[in-house]
Structure formats: C-alpha cells, structure tokens
Design an enzyme around this catalytic site. Structure first.
Site, PDB file in Angstrom:
ATOM      1  N   SER A  57      29.860  58.784 -43.824  1.00  0.00           N
ATOM      2  CA  SER A  57      30.098  57.441 -44.369  1.00  0.00           C
ATOM      3  C   SER A  57      28.881  56.843 -45.063  1.00  0.00           C
ATOM      4  O   SER A  57      28.988  55.763 -45.661  1.00  0.00           O
ATOM      5  CB  SER A  57      30.581  56.499 -43.266  1.00  0.00           C
ATOM      6  OG  SER A  57      31.938  56.752 -42.965  1.00  0.00           O
ATOM      7  N   LYS A  60      29.346  55.839 -48.591  1.00  0.00           N
ATOM      8  CA  LYS A  60      29.849  54.533 -48.998  1.00  0.00           C
ATOM      9  C   LYS A  60      28.767  53.635 -49.603  1.00  0.00           C
ATOM     10  O   LYS A  60      29.078  52.611 -50.215  1.00  0.00           O
ATOM     11  CB  LYS A  60      30.505  53.831 -47.802  1.00  0.00           C
ATOM     12  CG  LYS A  60      31.759  54.537 -47.287  1.00  0.00           C
ATOM     13  CD  LYS A  60      32.393  53.751 -46.153  1.00  0.00           C
ATOM     14  CE  LYS A  60      33.702  54.374 -45.672  1.00  0.00           C
ATOM     15  NZ  LYS A  60      33.512  55.429 -44.684  1.00  0.00           N
ATOM     16  N   SER A 119      33.520  50.101 -42.212  1.00  0.00           N
ATOM     17  CA  SER A 119      33.439  51.481 -42.701  1.00  0.00           C
ATOM     18  C   SER A 119      34.814  52.046 -43.013  1.00  0.00           C
ATOM     19  O   SER A 119      35.110  53.219 -42.744  1.00  0.00           O
ATOM     20  CB  SER A 119      32.722  52.380 -41.680  1.00  0.00           C
ATOM     21  OG  SER A 119      32.250  53.563 -42.293  1.00  0.00           O
ATOM     22  N   LYS A 222      23.754  51.351 -42.985  1.00  0.00           N
ATOM     23  CA  LYS A 222      25.040  52.045 -42.891  1.00  0.00           C
ATOM     24  C   LYS A 222      24.976  53.189 -41.892  1.00  0.00           C
ATOM     25  O   LYS A 222      23.983  53.910 -41.819  1.00  0.00           O
ATOM     26  CB  LYS A 222      25.442  52.587 -44.271  1.00  0.00           C
ATOM     27  CG  LYS A 222      26.875  53.094 -44.329  1.00  0.00           C
ATOM     28  CD  LYS A 222      27.856  51.948 -44.242  1.00  0.00           C
ATOM     29  CE  LYS A 222      29.292  52.429 -44.043  1.00  0.00           C
ATOM     30  NZ  LYS A 222      29.545  52.920 -42.669  1.00  0.00           N
TER      31      LYS A 222
END
Length: 382
Positions: A57, A60, A119, A222
């Site tokens: 992730s 992202k 997320s 993140k």
C-alpha cells in the site's frame, strides 16, 4: 529542480559514507530501511536501500501524488462527486477497503481520506479511473511520473499495491517519492496524512500508522502489508531545528508485525534526531562570491544558489565544516541566470564530504564587439 536535488542526494550519500565510520547505524529489524533528512535531502543511513521490495500500500503515495497534481491543475475538484464503478467496488474483498458502493456518489475529498487514512483499495481504483479514465491508463501515468522523478528501480502495476510481479520498488526510491509529495503538495500532506481516523458509510476506521498516536512530531505517512512482503511503514516527523524545523523520513520495509514496524520506525527517527544536526549553509540568492566576467556588459557576476542549502552532520561536527569554492574560470559572457559556474565542496577534517553546484545569480550579456576584442587581448596575457 529535480536534477539539482538528485545531484545533491548523490553527493550527500558520499558524505554519509565518510562519517558513518564514527557513528554506527542502529540495528533495525527489517529487510530494508533508510533514513532521509528531507530538509537537506540527505540519506543519513540505510541498510539494503536498493533491495527490490513489494511496496504494497505504499504504492498509494504515488496514487495520491497524481490526484494532488490533478487537483492543482484544476482537472478535479475536492467537492466533485463521482459514481463508483463495479470494478472499484469489487476490488479484492479480503483487502483493505473504504466500502464505497455503486450508484452511491462519493466526493474526491472522501476518496482521498479513504485512500490515505483507511488505505482503501477501492478508493485507489475509483480515483485512478477518475483521473485517467481507466485503471490501466492511470498506471501508465504512475510509471511516467516515476521515471520523471528518477525512480529507476520502481515499477507500478496498479494504483493500490495489491501483489503483482510488476509492482516493485526500493527503500531509496520510496523515500524520494515520499519527499516529493511532502515538498510539492505540503497543504494536501498536512490535511490528509496526519488524520487519525475517518468514517465513511457509517464505518469508522483508524489510520494504521501507530506513530500518529505515539509521537506528536510524526505527521504521516503510509503503511503497507502483504503476506509475502511483510509489514512496512514510511513515517515522517518534523521537529525544531534552531530557529526553524527539520523533517526526517524513515522507510522501514518487511518487518514481522504491525507493532514492530512502528517500533523500528520510531527508533530510527529518534536516532536521526539525537545524533545528527542539520546546518543551513547558504540562503537562497546569497552571493558567495563576485568573480570577474570577461567579454560581458558588466565586470563581475554574483554567484551562489537558487534555494536555501542545508547539510546534515553528526552532532559536534558542524564547527569543523569548511567550504572550498571551485569555479569554471575564466567566466566568459554570455552567462545565463541559474547556469552552473562552479561548485562548492564542503570539507570535514580535510576531506570532501559533499559537493554542490554553484549557479549564476544574474544574467550577463555579451559586450560590444570592441569590448569583446579588448578582453580577448587581455585574456591572451592572463
């Protein structure tokens, strides 16, 4: 600007190696890690920074970067509502989602919170389709932007980071990407990445970045996780530095658990703040010298840097740092503003530890034919 920052990063990596012998790096329980001082753009320490890893992730971050770019260019509006496609709704049901639904309009603003805080893989697909028309076209944009940023060991296969052999990166590249988002879109970063929880569709989900609760100086960034790649976290903190602030970005890839990635990231950030200082070397536009110009409409030129310049050193080493200016003499007109006219080497204990390009701070046009002829004669006897 990107090329300039890249050249600084390379020179400072050399400096890091030179000082590392006197300051052992911490032991971090992860496959790969890196600590970047975003204020000086210097990698302070790293382990296996070029190892190919699953970004999961962390992908992202690039998705958000492209959405922020579209917002800045007025191609999107935060309050704009979009319809959710079946493809976005059906994204891997066992993965993280914000739980958007077909035929239920959702705003770009909510999708960004869903992407960054929750997320949501469904949010990633919805945003990708909105920006580029399709997920596939968005992936093309992701890889084009990665190339522009100089992320040579990075490839994106999708906007969310679900496992794919064509989705890979490195701690080095991910630190560059994170820094670029914070530098290029500071207002968006401040709005979304420090948010601790978000509610959508009557479902409240917390930000998976535990450091937002553990350290008030941490304001992002993140998390990522796959069963094969382990638990990863890019975290960023801003703490006082003299009269200003100093930002560090830690990248920790492939730990054994959510708790460990938070623990090791905080250890790395604290180590960087406790053992290093960031020194402001020069102000933007500050003339560090006024050398002679030949065949020009003026006799001298101001040279320096087109941005504030910082360097990060072990605590106590700043007093020993000395600059050594090297110029491309003779300087012959015409000289364009911001053209490179030399370099400054920063010396520590007689050894070069960093090198920065020196720029022309003003434009110097050519002199008349008579002035050029006279200077040509003078140069023959110089």
């Amino acid at each position: 600007m990107k090329k300039f920052l890249a050249s600084i990063a390379v020179s400072l990596l050399t400096m890091t190696a030179a000082v590392a012998q006197t300051l052992p790096a911490p032991t971090i329980a992860s496959k790969s890690w890196l600590l970047l001082d975003a204020t000086s753009n210097q990698v302070i320490a790293a382990q296996e920074p070029s190892m190919s890893v699953e970004p999961a992730s962390l992908t992202k971050i690039m998705t958000a970067y492209l959405v922020f770019a579209a917002l800045k260019d007025k191609k999107l509006d935060l309050n704009q509502s979009i319809n959710v496609s079946t493809r976005a709704w059906k994204v891997d049901g066992s993965s993280s989602k914000m739980f958007i639904e077909p035929n239920k309009p959702v705003t770009i603003n909510d999708l960004l919170y869903g992407l960054i805080v929750q997320s949501g893989n469904d949010a990633a697909v919805a945003l990708a389709e909105t920006v580029a028309g399709s997920e596939e076209a968005f992936v093309v944009q992701m890889n084009r932007e990665a190339e522009r940023m100089g992320l040579k060991a990075t490839r994106f296969a999708n906007p969310h980071g679900l496992p794919s052999k064509d989705n890979y990166s490195t701690a080095q590249d991910l630190s560059t990407l994170a820094a670029r988002l914070i530098i290029d879109y500071p207002d968006f970063y401040k709005t979304y990445y420090s948010t601790k929880s978000f509610t959508y569709n009557k479902i409240t989900q917390p930000n998976r970045n535990r450091l937002l609760w553990l350290d008030p100086s941490v304001d992002g960034m993140k998390t990522g996780h796959t069963s094969s790649g382990g638990y990863s976290l890019i975290s960023s903190a801003s703490r006082p530095n003299g009269t200003g602030t100093r930002r560090l970005i830690s990248v920790v890839i492939g730990t054994d658990s959510d708790q460990v990635r938070a623990q090791e990231s905080l250890k790395l950030l604290n180590w960087g703040y406790l053992n290093f200082d960031t020194l402001k070397l020069y102000e933007k536009g500050q003339a560090i010298a006024t050398p002679e110009v030949w065949k020009g409409t003026q006799a001298q030129i101001k040279i320096g840097f087109d941005r504030d310049l910082y360097v990060t050193l072990p605590k106590g080493a700043a007093a020993k740092l000395k600059p050594a200016l090297e110029r491309k003499d003779p300087l012959v007109a015409p000289i364009a503003i911001n053209s490179k006219v030399g370099s400054v080497k920063m010396m520590l204990d007689g050894k070069p530890v960093a090198e920065f390009p020196v720029m022309a701070l003003e434009q110097v046009n050519q002199a008349s034919i008579f002035g050029r002829a006279w200077d040509s004669i003078r140069l023959m006897f110089k």
